[in-house]
Design a protein around this motif. Structure first.
Motif, PDB file in Angstrom:
ATOM      1  N   VAL A   1       3.439  -3.133  13.272  1.00 37.41           N
ATOM      2  CA  VAL A   1       2.563  -3.681  12.241  1.00 37.41           C
ATOM      3  C   VAL A   1       1.303  -2.820  12.185  1.00 37.41           C
ATOM      4  O   VAL A   1       0.597  -2.674  13.187  1.00 37.41           O
ATOM      5  CB  VAL A   1       2.197  -5.146  12.543  1.00 37.41           C
ATOM      6  CG1 VAL A   1       1.276  -5.697  11.460  1.00 37.41           C
ATOM      7  CG2 VAL A   1       3.463  -5.991  12.663  1.00 37.41           C
TER       8      VAL A   1
ATOM      9  N   TYR B   1       5.242  -1.679   9.075  1.00 32.11           N
ATOM     10  CA  TYR B   1       4.826  -2.640   8.054  1.00 32.11           C
ATOM     11  C   TYR B   1       3.345  -2.447   7.783  1.00 32.11           C
ATOM     12  O   TYR B   1       2.513  -2.592   8.672  1.00 32.11           O
ATOM     13  CB  TYR B   1       5.069  -4.062   8.568  1.00 32.11           C
ATOM     14  CG  TYR B   1       4.931  -5.152   7.517  1.00 32.11           C
ATOM     15  CD1 TYR B   1       6.063  -5.783   7.015  1.00 32.11           C
ATOM     16  CD2 TYR B   1       3.686  -5.548   7.046  1.00 32.11           C
ATOM     17  CE1 TYR B   1       5.954  -6.785   6.057  1.00 32.11           C
ATOM     18  CE2 TYR B   1       3.565  -6.543   6.086  1.00 32.11           C
ATOM     19  CZ  TYR B   1       4.715  -7.161   5.595  1.00 32.11           C
ATOM     20  OH  TYR B   1       4.605  -8.155   4.645  1.00 32.11           O
ATOM     21  N   CYS B   2       2.989  -2.104   6.556  1.00 31.20           N
ATOM     22  CA  CYS B   2       1.575  -1.897   6.214  1.00 31.20           C
ATOM     23  C   CYS B   2       1.411  -1.971   4.703  1.00 31.20           C
ATOM     24  O   CYS B   2       2.233  -1.431   3.970  1.00 31.20           O
ATOM     25  CB  CYS B   2       1.110  -0.538   6.731  1.00 31.20           C
ATOM     26  SG  CYS B   2      -0.673  -0.285   6.621  1.00 31.20           S
TER      27      CYS B   2
ATOM     28  N   TYR C   1      -0.036  -8.621   4.432  1.00 28.77           N
ATOM     29  CA  TYR C   1       0.129  -9.322   5.700  1.00 28.77           C
ATOM     30  C   TYR C   1       0.308 -10.826   5.497  1.00 28.77           C
ATOM     31  O   TYR C   1       0.567 -11.560   6.445  1.00 28.77           O
ATOM     32  CB  TYR C   1      -1.067  -9.049   6.623  1.00 28.77           C
ATOM     33  CG  TYR C   1      -1.100  -7.606   7.091  1.00 28.77           C
ATOM     34  CD1 TYR C   1       0.029  -7.030   7.670  1.00 28.77           C
ATOM     35  CD2 TYR C   1      -2.230  -6.821   6.949  1.00 28.77           C
ATOM     36  CE1 TYR C   1       0.028  -5.711   8.089  1.00 28.77           C
ATOM     37  CE2 TYR C   1      -2.244  -5.500   7.371  1.00 28.77           C
ATOM     38  CZ  TYR C   1      -1.113  -4.945   7.935  1.00 28.77           C
ATOM     39  OH  TYR C   1      -1.117  -3.637   8.357  1.00 28.77           O
ATOM     40  N   ASP C   2       0.169 -11.268   4.242  1.00 31.37           N
ATOM     41  CA  ASP C   2       0.351 -12.688   3.954  1.00 31.37           C
ATOM     42  C   ASP C   2       1.689 -12.947   3.237  1.00 31.37           C
ATOM     43  O   ASP C   2       1.945 -14.044   2.774  1.00 31.37           O
ATOM     44  CB  ASP C   2      -0.808 -13.197   3.080  1.00 31.37           C
ATOM     45  CG  ASP C   2      -0.928 -12.379   1.789  1.00 31.37           C
ATOM     46  OD1 ASP C   2      -0.179 -11.367   1.644  1.00 31.37           O
ATOM     47  OD2 ASP C   2      -1.763 -12.736   0.938  1.00 31.37           O
TER      48      ASP C   2
ATOM     49  N   LEU D   1       7.525 -10.396   5.730  1.00 25.44           N
ATOM     50  CA  LEU D   1       7.342 -10.364   7.187  1.00 25.44           C
ATOM     51  C   LEU D   1       8.621 -10.775   7.904  1.00 25.44           C
ATOM     52  O   LEU D   1       9.017 -10.168   8.903  1.00 25.44           O
ATOM     53  CB  LEU D   1       6.187 -11.284   7.602  1.00 25.44           C
ATOM     54  CG  LEU D   1       4.782 -10.787   7.230  1.00 25.44           C
ATOM     55  CD1 LEU D   1       3.768 -11.913   7.366  1.00 25.44           C
ATOM     56  CD2 LEU D   1       4.391  -9.590   8.102  1.00 25.44           C
TER      57      LEU D   1
ATOM     58  N   TYR E   1       1.999  -4.111  17.358  1.00 25.22           N
ATOM     59  CA  TYR E   1       0.989  -3.833  16.331  1.00 25.22           C
ATOM     60  C   TYR E   1       0.021  -2.783  16.839  1.00 25.22           C
ATOM     61  O   TYR E   1      -0.082  -2.546  18.044  1.00 25.22           O
ATOM     62  CB  TYR E   1       0.262  -5.105  15.907  1.00 25.22           C
ATOM     63  CG  TYR E   1      -0.149  -6.016  17.040  1.00 25.22           C
ATOM     64  CD1 TYR E   1      -1.360  -5.816  17.699  1.00 25.22           C
ATOM     65  CD2 TYR E   1       0.671  -7.060  17.459  1.00 25.22           C
ATOM     66  CE1 TYR E   1      -1.730  -6.646  18.739  1.00 25.22           C
ATOM     67  CE2 TYR E   1       0.302  -7.893  18.507  1.00 25.22           C
ATOM     68  CZ  TYR E   1      -0.896  -7.680  19.146  1.00 25.22           C
ATOM     69  OH  TYR E   1      -1.267  -8.487  20.184  1.00 25.22           O
TER      70      TYR E   1
ATOM     71  N   VAL F   1      -4.679  -8.091  12.963  1.00 21.69           N
ATOM     72  CA  VAL F   1      -3.493  -8.740  12.391  1.00 21.69           C
ATOM     73  C   VAL F   1      -3.821 -10.228  12.263  1.00 21.69           C
ATOM     74  O   VAL F   1      -4.197 -10.861  13.247  1.00 21.69           O
ATOM     75  CB  VAL F   1      -2.270  -8.569  13.326  1.00 21.69           C
ATOM     76  CG1 VAL F   1      -1.062  -9.306  12.790  1.00 21.69           C
ATOM     77  CG2 VAL F   1      -1.983  -7.090  13.565  1.00 21.69           C
TER      78      VAL F   1
ATOM     79  N   THR G   1       0.079 -14.214  10.406  1.00 22.70           N
ATOM     80  CA  THR G   1       1.051 -13.111  10.367  1.00 22.70           C
ATOM     81  C   THR G   1       1.739 -12.984  11.729  1.00 22.70           C
ATOM     82  O   THR G   1       2.969 -12.887  11.816  1.00 22.70           O
ATOM     83  CB  THR G   1       0.309 -11.781  10.044  1.00 22.70           C
ATOM     84  OG1 THR G   1      -0.423 -11.953   8.839  1.00 22.70           O
ATOM     85  CG2 THR G   1       1.277 -10.623   9.912  1.00 22.70           C
TER      86      THR G   1
END
Lengths: 360, 360
Positions: A13, A36-37, A56-57, A62, A74, A79, A83
């Motif tokens: 993350v 994930y970004c 991230y929401d 996710l 992460y 974060v 999340t």
């Protein structure tokens, strides 16, 4: 917990340079990576087998991300808690939600550290101007007012000197929940970068001495040049913190070196629940890099040797420092790392250079 | 030629572990990578920002690939000549077409090397059974019959012993154009891994001593344990070959160590116009890895220091050797590299392990 086997997928993350260097270390061990970004220009995307560019929401994204991974980690401490909880419900999240929740709020972090009996600067939670006046009365000046959340590289903090108006300081941070910390007159800034496994195995790299410029790390030297006693104290503190957080992965504890009754001691400033800029030297300068060590820990593998290979100097390339890449490449012994960021904005970490000298 | 700037794109033809490790080195310097390979399971795809999965004869795809790159390199010597020419017409191809054309045909390669006055095994081109009989008469037995093209790891070759029928040997290789090489009674197999830039800068890593098992590299030791004179001779030969090919990038020259009138000498066996398995130890064992060195050379950058950092042992993980990853990870000082290949087929290179010992 079953170890992740090579061929498995590490979910990361955050797509910055730390995520990028984690992905590079994972690749070396035959792991796949999925980053994930939300940022389309994430440096880590370039070296990962997969990436997801969503917020991230975004719960569905996710979940889909977690489903592709064997373990999720992460690269930054902000974060959002929700999340982290969504991810942790699907797959092992390492380090865990407790480490995140504790370290992403400066007040909770200080309370946690002080609760372990570890020295910190004096601190008070500040929710308004009246709180601030009272806290200043207790702690004295100079002191540092910091937002409890989302601060890094000196962002979200203001020094309160004898002549500073408390009201001005309060307005500068725009009414965010804050912490007031007493100013620590330090002799040096040091950090412990260390790893802990789920089984409780712990290994610290040698203590780093750090210098900052405009609140951004400028250079790291190892050995730190402190007393053996102070280095042992620093490592013991990091171990205690890691244990109390049931921490899995690499963490960094930033500390002030102070002198008390003639002896060097350390005072904890900040915990970073992730690989850390002051540990970049381990790529060339240690038997195992902090990134490899992090991958080992989060995959449930044994830790590698943190043995240092020489005397170290690491310096950051900030903004246009990186324009000197040609000269750096031409200097024998200079190990150049660039993060692949398109734009060299002032204050932006573009890369770093490490030198390893034979130890006298 | 203008150097490629960080942020530029390195095109890599071939998606195996060598391409993967080139891509990882390029990332460390802030370069983007684009890997071209027809194989959907290419290990290099996982660490490259872009990949193209098309045939080496797909002219349109090759052109589109070249158009995204600032410079193009390759990780294997069997890139078809026409493929190389299409790429070289659009972008700098490094090493160039001459290096490829010379080294992908064993007969051309031997003729080129011998033409430089460098010792090789005696050799003859063989186009049919009659040729073979005649060549055997001239060279004697034992000798090795090899296909001129597409041989690697012992594929496409047959030993002709005193009792072997020439007709059987010929049939084994199914009528391909061949070369007959006299058998060299060697004391050791060694290799020089070296780099040359377009400007003529040359730097060799220390001589490698290699042992093979079933024609596949098993282990590399450095220092090679040969006389200083023989090592100088080997490096001088590699420099001469690189110069004659106007070579840009890393190349490896495999040689036999022989004893003549009491002194050690080398006889050239094979040239690899690429990074080489016997140079994998440089990742931990040298100031600059062969992959970093290759990236530097093909990007038009100064070469890094090839200085060795200790006594080296590198061993390959072939097929199910890689199943021992857990034990290897637990051994302090063992640097594990896995290539991310899904299936551990017998004879398949799955990874390698390097140890660097302090030098006595």
């Amino acid at each position: 917990v079953t170890p992740v086997a090579p061929g498995g997928t590490l979910g990361i993350v955050g797509g910055g340079q730390l995520g990028r260097m984690i992905a590079l270390a994972a690749a070396r061990y035959g792991l796949k990576t999925h980053v994930y970004c939300p940022d389309p220009d994430s440096p880590a995307f370039e070296v990962a087998g997969r990436h997801t560019r969503r917020g991230y929401d975004d719960e569905a994204a996710l979940i889909a991300f977690a489903d592709t991974a064997d373990v999720v980690t992460y690269e930054f401490e902000n974060v959002p808690r929700r999340t982290a909880e969504i991810l942790a419900a699907r797959k092992p999240l390492r380090p865990g939600v407790l480490a995140l929740a504790t370290t992403q709020d400066r007040f909770e972090e200080k309370r946690f550290v002080a609760g372990l009996g570890i020295a910190t600067a004096p601190f008070r939670a500040v929710g308004g101007e009246a709180d601030l006046e009272q806290a200043l009365g207790e702690i004295g000046r100079p002191a540092v007012l910091k937002t409890r959340r989302f601060g890094y590289d000196g962002k979200g903090q203001v020094m309160i000197r004898p002549e500073t108006s408390a009201a001005d300081a309060w307005r500068t941070l725009r009414g965010a929940s804050c912490i007031l910390e007493g100013f620590v007159p330090f002799e040096a800034e040091v950090s412990v970068v260390a790893a802990r496994t789920a089984a409780g195995e712990f290994a610290a790299f040698d203590l780093c001495a750090n210098t900052h410029s405009h609140h951004i790390l400028d250079a790291t030297r190892v050995p730190a040049g402190v007393s053996a006693q102070a280095e042992r104290e620093a490592v013991a503190i990091a171990a205690l913190i890691a244990e109390a957080l049931d921490y899995v992965g690499v963490l960094a504890v930033e500390m002030f070196l102070v002198r008390k009754e003639g002896a060097e001691h350390v005072v904890v400033n900040e915990i970073a629940p992730r690989v850390h800029n002051s540990g970049h030297w381990t790529i060339e300068g240690a038997d195992t890099s902090q990134f490899e060590q992090h991958v080992r820990a989060v995959c449930g593998w044994p830790l590698g040797s943190p043995q240092r290979l020489g005397r170290i100097e690491m310096r950051n390339l900030i903004g246009h420092d990186a324009d000197a890449w040609r000269e750096i490449l031409a200097r024998p012994g200079d190990h150049l790392h660039l993060y692949g960021k398109a734009e060299a904005r002032p204050g932006r970490k573009m890369g770093h250079v490490t030198r390893v000298f034979p130890e006298a």
